[in-house]
Design a protein around this motif. Structure first.
Motif, short mmCIF file in Angstrom:
data_model
loop_
_atom_site.label_atom_id
_atom_site.label_comp_id
_atom_site.label_asym_id
_atom_site.label_seq_id
_atom_site.Cartn_x
_atom_site.Cartn_y
_atom_site.Cartn_z
N LYS A 89 0.75 -1.12 0.15
CA LYS A 89 -0.07 0.10 0.21
C LYS A 89 0.92 1.28 0.11
O LYS A 89 0.52 2.15 -0.64
CB LYS A 89 -0.93 -0.04 1.20
CG LYS A 89 -2.08 -1.11 1.32
CD LYS A 89 -2.91 -1.10 2.49
CE LYS A 89 -4.16 -2.23 2.45
NZ LYS A 89 -4.53 -2.17 3.59
N ARG A 90 1.74 1.19 0.61
CA ARG A 90 2.87 2.37 0.82
C ARG A 90 3.50 2.88 -0.48
O ARG A 90 3.64 3.69 -0.78
CB ARG A 90 3.69 2.31 2.04
CG ARG A 90 3.16 2.33 3.48
CD ARG A 90 4.29 2.26 4.40
NE ARG A 90 5.31 3.09 4.52
CZ ARG A 90 5.45 4.43 4.88
NH1 ARG A 90 4.26 4.65 5.46
NH2 ARG A 90 6.54 5.02 4.89
N LEU A 91 4.02 1.80 -1.20
CA LEU A 91 4.74 1.93 -2.30
C LEU A 91 3.68 2.37 -3.51
O LEU A 91 4.18 3.14 -4.06
CB LEU A 91 5.20 0.55 -2.67
CG LEU A 91 6.38 -0.09 -2.01
CD1 LEU A 91 6.77 -1.33 -2.41
CD2 LEU A 91 7.77 0.94 -1.76
N VAL A 92 2.45 1.68 -3.32
CA VAL A 92 1.46 2.20 -4.56
C VAL A 92 1.09 3.75 -4.20
O VAL A 92 1.08 4.55 -5.09
CB VAL A 92 0.48 1.43 -4.42
CG1 VAL A 92 -0.69 1.81 -5.22
CG2 VAL A 92 0.65 -0.05 -4.85
N SER A 93 0.97 4.20 -2.78
CA SER A 93 0.70 5.21 -2.54
C SER A 93 1.64 6.38 -2.85
O SER A 93 1.53 7.61 -3.34
CB SER A 93 0.35 5.36 -1.00
OG SER A 93 0.06 6.95 -0.62
N ALA A 94 3.07 5.86 -2.69
CA ALA A 94 4.15 7.00 -2.99
C ALA A 94 3.99 7.06 -4.50
O ALA A 94 4.52 8.21 -4.94
CB ALA A 94 5.23 6.11 -2.47
N GLN A 95 3.82 6.28 -5.39
CA GLN A 95 3.79 6.49 -6.79
C GLN A 95 2.81 7.39 -7.15
O GLN A 95 2.65 8.05 -8.08
CB GLN A 95 4.04 5.02 -7.60
CG GLN A 95 5.15 4.46 -7.40
CD GLN A 95 5.24 3.09 -8.38
OE1 GLN A 95 4.38 2.24 -8.24
NE2 GLN A 95 6.28 2.86 -9.28
N GLN A 96 1.66 7.21 -6.40
CA GLN A 96 0.32 8.01 -6.91
C GLN A 96 0.22 9.18 -6.36
O GLN A 96 -0.15 10.14 -6.99
CB GLN A 96 -0.96 7.13 -6.52
CG GLN A 96 -0.98 5.66 -6.96
CD GLN A 96 -2.49 4.99 -6.63
OE1 GLN A 96 -2.83 5.15 -5.33
NE2 GLN A 96 -2.72 4.24 -7.34
N ASN A 97 0.84 9.42 -5.30
CA ASN A 97 0.84 10.82 -4.60
C ASN A 97 2.08 11.73 -4.52
O ASN A 97 2.08 12.79 -4.10
CB ASN A 97 0.57 10.78 -3.00
CG ASN A 97 -0.74 9.90 -2.95
OD1 ASN A 97 -1.73 10.19 -3.46
ND2 ASN A 97 -0.83 8.98 -1.79
N ALA A 98 3.16 11.15 -5.06
CA ALA A 98 4.36 12.03 -5.63
C ALA A 98 4.68 12.21 -6.92
O ALA A 98 4.24 11.21 -7.80
CB ALA A 98 5.56 11.36 -4.48
N ALA A 99 5.10 13.25 -7.38
CA ALA A 99 5.84 13.58 -8.75
C ALA A 99 7.32 12.90 -8.70
O ALA A 99 8.14 13.58 -8.79
CB ALA A 99 5.87 15.04 -9.01
N MET A 100 7.24 11.59 -8.70
CA MET A 100 8.52 11.04 -8.68
C MET A 100 9.47 10.68 -9.97
O MET A 100 8.83 10.72 -10.86
CB MET A 100 8.17 9.39 -8.11
CG MET A 100 9.70 8.78 -7.57
SD MET A 100 9.39 7.15 -6.77
CE MET A 100 9.35 6.32 -8.42
#
Length: 413
Positions: free
Chosen positions: A197-208
């Motif tokens: 969940k954290r990895l998916v959230s990181a990709q969805q919520n940040a302009a990585m």
């Protein structure tokens, strides 16, 4: 006397937990300090032990059920007599194991497994705190081939990159026979689910975004080769690895580029006047990130000792939640497993993460001549909302320059 068995009080960052395994059943005799149940949270597995001799009268929360902090999960009858567990194998080995175990520091779960498997605890190598034998130690002892009592390859790997040791236990995935078309469905562990969940959230919520560079490791490798024996002797067995150089280089770079050391909290940017660096550690249950605090005040030996301590705790499942909270920057080392290049994913709310990779000899141009040098690809993933491309590239170049000329770290130039 009837006693309520309660779940531990969870930290504020842990909302709830899941009953993982009941080690005792209703009516079964229980001794004081014997393991009753494992509770899995998003970050660690907590053990609940018996406060006195007696029996479990009733289990209120079955395996797989979600529980809250300090919630009653069972009713315990102190002083009551119950049925004995299935007897251990009646062999001399099992008898001697039980006798020797009284003189050893042994976790209840480890003692129970040793009795069931007929393992002599005196032969088990302890890795827990204060020389305590853990359940994982017994599992590793059972998996270890008899002719090979000590494998020298493990310490060698830890020297190069103790931050992410190869998991010592067997993988959780089932093993199928050749040609077997069977399938097995198992629930995802709570830790693995949280990581996902954290990895998916990181990709969805940040302009990585990720920028790459490469570093010539010759200077660091020669420095380590020259001083590793003296270093180990001076610092009571602490070995000089490569990770401490990367941590120190990252610390210096973070001081020069405060945005990379910042975090995002809603619409606010939080700048940190300290460097707490997380080191990603791989375990059989998933990836955890314990944090080295105030790295700017630590020497190379302190960093190496801290990383090794975290690696051993992670292997034994003994990392405390407090040791994995916070952090202003993260370093992950895929090179331990042979990765040549990868794109690390952010560890929110941090705004950047550094990925290390395998050291490989490659031809490079040095002063107009082609030379074979030990090269490593570096990857910096960052949140473009917070960090501009120019800063990210300059930050990575700074790390490259510090590693290629380690004297810069000491001279602060």
């Amino acid at each position: 006397m009837t006693i309520e068995v309660k779940a531990p009080v969870f930290p504020e960052s842990v909302a709830d937990g899941t009953i993982a395994t009941w080690h005792k059943q209703p009516g079964e005799s229980v001794k004081r300090d014997e393991l009753l149940v494992d509770i899995e949270t998003d970050k660690v597995v907590l053990e609940v032990v018996a406060q006195s001799d007696g029996v479990i009268k009733e289990i209120l929360k079955a395996e797989g059920e979600t529980i809250l902090s300090a919630e009653v999960i069972a009713i315990f009858e102190a002083g009551a007599a119950g049925t004995e567990a299935a007897p251990a194998p009646s062999t001399e080995t099992a008898s001697e194991s039980a006798a020797n175990a009284d003189d050893l520091k042994v976790n209840p779960a480890a003692r129970k497994m040793a009795e069931e498997k007929g393992v002599d605890l005196a032969d088990v190598k302890a890795s827990g705190k204060d020389g305590r034998i853990t359940k994982e130690d017994v599992v590793n002892h059972l998996k270890q081939p008899a002719p090979v009592a000590q494998a020298p390859a493990a310490p060698a790997a830890a020297v190069q990159a103790p931050v992410a040791p190869t998991p010592v236990a067997a993988p959780l995935a089932p093993v199928f026979a050749p040609g077997d078309r069977a399938e097995k469905r198992v629930p995802m562990t709570r830790l693995r689910s949280t990581i996902a969940k954290r990895l998916v959230s990181a990709q969805q919520n940040a302009a990585m975004l990720t920028t790459y560079n490469e570093v010539d490791m010759k200077a660091v490798m020669e420095l380590r080769k020259q001083y590793k024996d003296a270093f180990e002797k001076k610092h009571n067995g602490v070995r000089l690895g490569f990770m401490s150089f990367f941590v120190k280089a990252a610390t210096e770079a973070l001081k020069r580029f405060p945005s990379v050391n910042a975090s995002i909290d809603g619409n606010d940017i939080v700048y940190h006047g300290y460097q707490d660096i997380g080191v990603a550690v791989s375990t059989e249950k998933g990836l955890v990130v314990p944090v080295l605090r105030d790295v700017d005040a630590l020497g190379l030996a302190d960093i190496e000792a801290g990383i090794l301590d975290y690696a051993l705790k992670a292997r034994d499942g003994k990392l405390a939640i407090e040791e994995m909270q916070g952090g202003t920057f993260t370093i992950t080392n895929g090179g331990t497993f042979g990765s040549l290049m990868s794109t690390p994913i952010l560890n929110p709310p941090q705004t950047a993460i550094l990925g290390m990779h395998k050291i490989q000899d490659r031809p490079v141009a040095i002063d107009g001549q082609v030379e074979i040098r030990p090269m490593m690809y570096l990857a910096l993933s960052y949140d473009h909302r917070m960090i501009d491309g120019k800063e990210a590239v300059q930050f990575l170049v700074t790390i490259k320059e510090l590693l290629e000329d380690p004297a810069r770290i000491l001279l602060d130039i």
